[in-house]
Write an enzyme that holds these catalytic residues in place. Sequence first.
Site, PDB file in Angstrom:
ATOM      1  N   SER A 131      -0.868  -9.528  -8.412  1.00 54.09           N
ATOM      2  CA  SER A 131      -1.256  -9.737  -9.823  1.00 54.09           C
ATOM      3  C   SER A 131      -0.504  -8.756 -10.741  1.00 54.09           C
ATOM      4  CB  SER A 131      -2.776  -9.633 -10.011  1.00 54.09           C
ATOM      5  OG  SER A 131      -3.355  -8.568  -9.304  1.00 54.09           O
TER       6      SER A 131
ATOM      7  N   GLY B 111       2.414  -4.572   0.263  1.00 56.38           N
ATOM      8  CA  GLY B 111       2.448  -3.532   1.285  1.00 56.38           C
ATOM      9  C   GLY B 111       1.779  -2.235   0.879  1.00 56.38           C
TER      10      GLY B 111
ATOM     11  N   GLY C  54      -1.568  -4.201  -6.967  1.00 56.77           N
ATOM     12  CA  GLY C  54      -0.570  -3.237  -6.496  1.00 56.77           C
ATOM     13  C   GLY C  54       0.547  -3.980  -5.787  1.00 56.77           C
TER      14      GLY C  54
ATOM     15  N   GLY D 157      -1.340  -1.650   0.481  1.00 60.24           N
ATOM     16  CA  GLY D 157      -2.604  -1.419   1.214  1.00 60.24           C
ATOM     17  C   GLY D 157      -3.783  -2.184   0.645  1.00 60.24           C
TER      18      GLY D 157
END
Length: 219
Positions: free
Chosen positions: A85, A14, A11, A16
């Site tokens: 990634s 920032g 993701g 999470g």
Amino acid sequence: MDQGFTIWLTGLSGAGKTTIARGLATALLERGRRVEVLDGDEIRQNLSQGLGYGKEDRDTNVRRIAYVASLLTRHGVVVITAAISPYRDTRWEARQRIGRFVEVYVKCSLDELIRRDVKGLYARALRGEIPHFTGVSDPYEEPLSPEVLVDSEQQTPEESLARVLGHLRSAGYLAPTDSQVHPEGRPLVSRLANGLRAVERSQPEEGNHHEPVRFVNVR
Ligand code: ADX
């Protein structure tokens, strides 16, 4: 020995990933599993020091993480990776290499990330000060069919954690009988035994035979 597996968080910066990785690590340690977190920021200070953010360097970074994850997974460890990634093909390579692989997409809209901007990087990237910044001036290829999708804009970290753990149970990575251990390391059986003793102790001395012994939740 418990079989290892890798939880691959992907993701935007920032979104999470690190928070969820830490929560998962704690939950799995409490279940008596051996756990290792491979966090993007930390890997880049050690294993991948000197790499940049062009596709080639990101791919190298992700391949290194996948390599270490595959070794640990093979030895019964639960590995949790937390790197952006961003490329599908390299995540696919990681999946193939590792085998027991659970992809978790930690989703969050760019608007919300710009609003949060914990590290101040989005503001700088939007001003054009950071080239190749994922989501702003560099691509992020969303997973097409991740095992789990968590949305850090819509869910609390606890809800996201519960989703991932739910999947791990239903996919058989965590057996329902997985030896739950107390934070101090006492296995469930001994906790139950202590619970039983506690019930027995709570019965009046002469009244024991009136009440059947009950199992109690001692968690
Ligand atoms: S990855 O793309 O190679 O998987 P990785 O997760 O290791 O990225 O590193 C991302 C972190 O590096 C971000 O959370 C951020 O703190 C920092 N960073 C610095 N420059 C960039 C950039 N151009 N794009 C994305 N992240 C960056």
